[in-house]
Design a protein around this motif. Sequence first.
Motif, short mmCIF file in Angstrom:
data_model
loop_
_atom_site.label_atom_id
_atom_site.label_comp_id
_atom_site.label_asym_id
_atom_site.label_seq_id
_atom_site.Cartn_x
_atom_site.Cartn_y
_atom_site.Cartn_z
N LEU A 185 0.83 -1.21 0.00
CA LEU A 185 0.00 0.00 0.00
C LEU A 185 0.86 1.26 0.00
CD1 LEU A 185 -2.77 -1.03 2.57
CD2 LEU A 185 -2.94 -1.00 0.07
N VAL A 186 1.95 1.25 0.76
CA VAL A 186 2.89 2.38 0.76
C VAL A 186 3.54 2.51 -0.61
CG1 VAL A 186 5.05 3.27 1.72
CG2 VAL A 186 3.32 2.28 3.25
N ASN A 187 4.00 1.39 -1.17
CA ASN A 187 4.69 1.41 -2.46
C ASN A 187 3.85 1.97 -3.59
OD1 ASN A 187 6.94 0.31 -1.27
ND2 ASN A 187 6.66 -1.73 -2.13
N ILE A 188 2.54 1.71 -3.55
CA ILE A 188 1.68 2.20 -4.64
C ILE A 188 1.03 3.54 -4.31
CG2 ILE A 188 1.28 -0.12 -5.55
CD1 ILE A 188 -1.58 0.01 -4.34
N GLY A 189 1.38 4.12 -3.16
CA GLY A 189 0.91 5.47 -2.82
C GLY A 189 -0.48 5.56 -2.25
N VAL A 190 -1.05 4.44 -1.80
CA VAL A 190 -2.40 4.48 -1.22
C VAL A 190 -2.36 5.04 0.20
CG1 VAL A 190 -4.34 3.04 -0.44
CG2 VAL A 190 -3.30 2.64 -2.67
N ILE A 191 -1.28 4.74 0.93
CA ILE A 191 -1.12 5.24 2.30
C ILE A 191 0.28 5.81 2.47
CG2 ILE A 191 -2.77 3.61 3.30
CD1 ILE A 191 -0.24 2.06 4.37
N GLU A 192 0.44 6.60 3.52
CA GLU A 192 1.74 7.11 3.92
C GLU A 192 2.34 6.15 4.94
OE1 GLU A 192 3.28 9.95 2.88
OE2 GLU A 192 1.64 10.24 1.44
N PRO A 193 3.66 6.05 4.99
CA PRO A 193 4.27 5.23 6.03
C PRO A 193 3.83 5.71 7.41
CG PRO A 193 5.91 5.94 4.43
CD PRO A 193 4.65 6.68 4.12
N GLY A 194 3.63 4.77 8.31
CA GLY A 194 3.26 5.13 9.68
C GLY A 194 1.77 5.16 9.95
N CYS A 195 0.93 4.87 8.95
CA CYS A 195 -0.51 4.81 9.20
C CYS A 195 -0.80 3.74 10.24
CB CYS A 195 -1.27 4.47 7.92
SG CYS A 195 -1.55 5.86 6.84
N LEU B 294 -14.06 3.93 2.30
CA LEU B 294 -13.43 2.62 2.24
C LEU B 294 -12.62 2.52 0.96
CD1 LEU B 294 -13.17 -0.39 3.19
CD2 LEU B 294 -15.22 -0.82 1.83
N THR B 295 -11.36 2.17 1.08
CA THR B 295 -10.54 1.90 -0.10
C THR B 295 -10.11 0.44 -0.02
OG1 THR B 295 -9.75 4.17 -0.28
CG2 THR B 295 -8.43 2.47 -1.37
N THR B 296 -10.37 -0.29 -1.09
CA THR B 296 -9.97 -1.68 -1.14
C THR B 296 -8.86 -1.87 -2.16
OG1 THR B 296 -11.62 -2.27 -2.81
CG2 THR B 296 -12.28 -2.49 -0.51
N VAL B 297 -7.93 -2.73 -1.80
CA VAL B 297 -6.92 -3.23 -2.73
C VAL B 297 -7.02 -4.74 -2.58
CG1 VAL B 297 -4.48 -3.30 -3.35
CG2 VAL B 297 -5.47 -1.18 -2.47
N GLU C 34 1.47 -16.84 4.28
CA GLU C 34 1.98 -15.47 4.30
C GLU C 34 2.63 -15.19 2.95
OE1 GLU C 34 2.13 -11.85 5.89
OE2 GLU C 34 1.28 -13.58 6.92
N LEU C 35 2.21 -14.11 2.30
CA LEU C 35 2.75 -13.75 0.99
C LEU C 35 3.91 -12.78 1.13
CD1 LEU C 35 -0.57 -13.11 -0.99
CD2 LEU C 35 0.77 -15.22 -0.90
N SER C 36 4.86 -12.88 0.22
CA SER C 36 5.95 -11.90 0.16
C SER C 36 5.41 -10.61 -0.45
CB SER C 36 7.09 -12.44 -0.70
OG SER C 36 6.68 -12.51 -2.06
N LEU C 37 6.19 -9.55 -0.34
CA LEU C 37 5.82 -8.29 -0.96
C LEU C 37 5.66 -8.46 -2.47
CD1 LEU C 37 5.30 -5.26 -0.97
CD2 LEU C 37 7.79 -4.92 -0.93
N ALA D 246 -2.29 -8.28 -6.41
CA ALA D 246 -3.12 -7.14 -6.00
C ALA D 246 -3.88 -6.55 -7.18
CB ALA D 246 -2.27 -6.07 -5.35
N GLN D 247 -5.08 -6.11 -6.90
CA GLN D 247 -5.92 -5.41 -7.86
C GLN D 247 -5.73 -3.90 -7.68
OE1 GLN D 247 -7.64 -7.41 -10.14
NE2 GLN D 247 -6.17 -8.70 -9.09
N PRO D 248 -6.14 -3.10 -8.64
CA PRO D 248 -6.02 -1.65 -8.48
C PRO D 248 -6.89 -1.16 -7.31
CG PRO D 248 -6.52 -2.23 -10.76
CD PRO D 248 -6.68 -3.47 -9.95
N PRO D 249 -6.48 -0.09 -6.65
CA PRO D 249 -7.29 0.46 -5.56
C PRO D 249 -8.63 0.96 -6.09
CG PRO D 249 -5.12 1.50 -5.64
CD PRO D 249 -5.24 0.65 -6.86
N ALA D 250 -9.65 0.79 -5.25
CA ALA D 250 -10.99 1.32 -5.56
C ALA D 250 -11.55 1.88 -4.25
CB ALA D 250 -11.89 0.24 -6.11
N SER D 251 -12.14 3.06 -4.31
CA SER D 251 -12.69 3.69 -3.10
C SER D 251 -14.20 3.75 -3.17
CB SER D 251 -12.12 5.10 -2.92
OG SER D 251 -10.74 5.01 -2.66
#
Length: 94
Positions: A16-26, A58-61, A73-76, A83-88
């Motif tokens: 989520l951080v890598n694709i810009g959906v959230i900022e680090p530290g959320c 609500l934003t889903t990925v 457990e999946l790797s990054l 992962a699918q594109p984000p949708a809000s």
Amino acid sequence: METIIVTRHESYVSHLVNIGVIEPGCRVVAHATPDAVAGKHVVTSGLPLHLAALAAKLTTVGLFVPAELRGKELSLEEVAQYAQPPASYIVRTA
């Protein structure tokens, strides 16, 4: 508006951080509760509708994970692959 992430998976948060959906530290919560999501922007791969209706947004990925990898457990890299594109959404009760 506060953003929270509902997941138990660190690689999902990193994606989520890598694709810009959230900022680090959320703030990350492992399990959604009415108090945790009410009035917030919730980012997750899925959320029951009765909880989604409490969130401000609500934003889903979503992840389309092959059957043989479910429950593991999946790797990054795997999260990024499935992962699918984000949708809000704004969800309200009738």
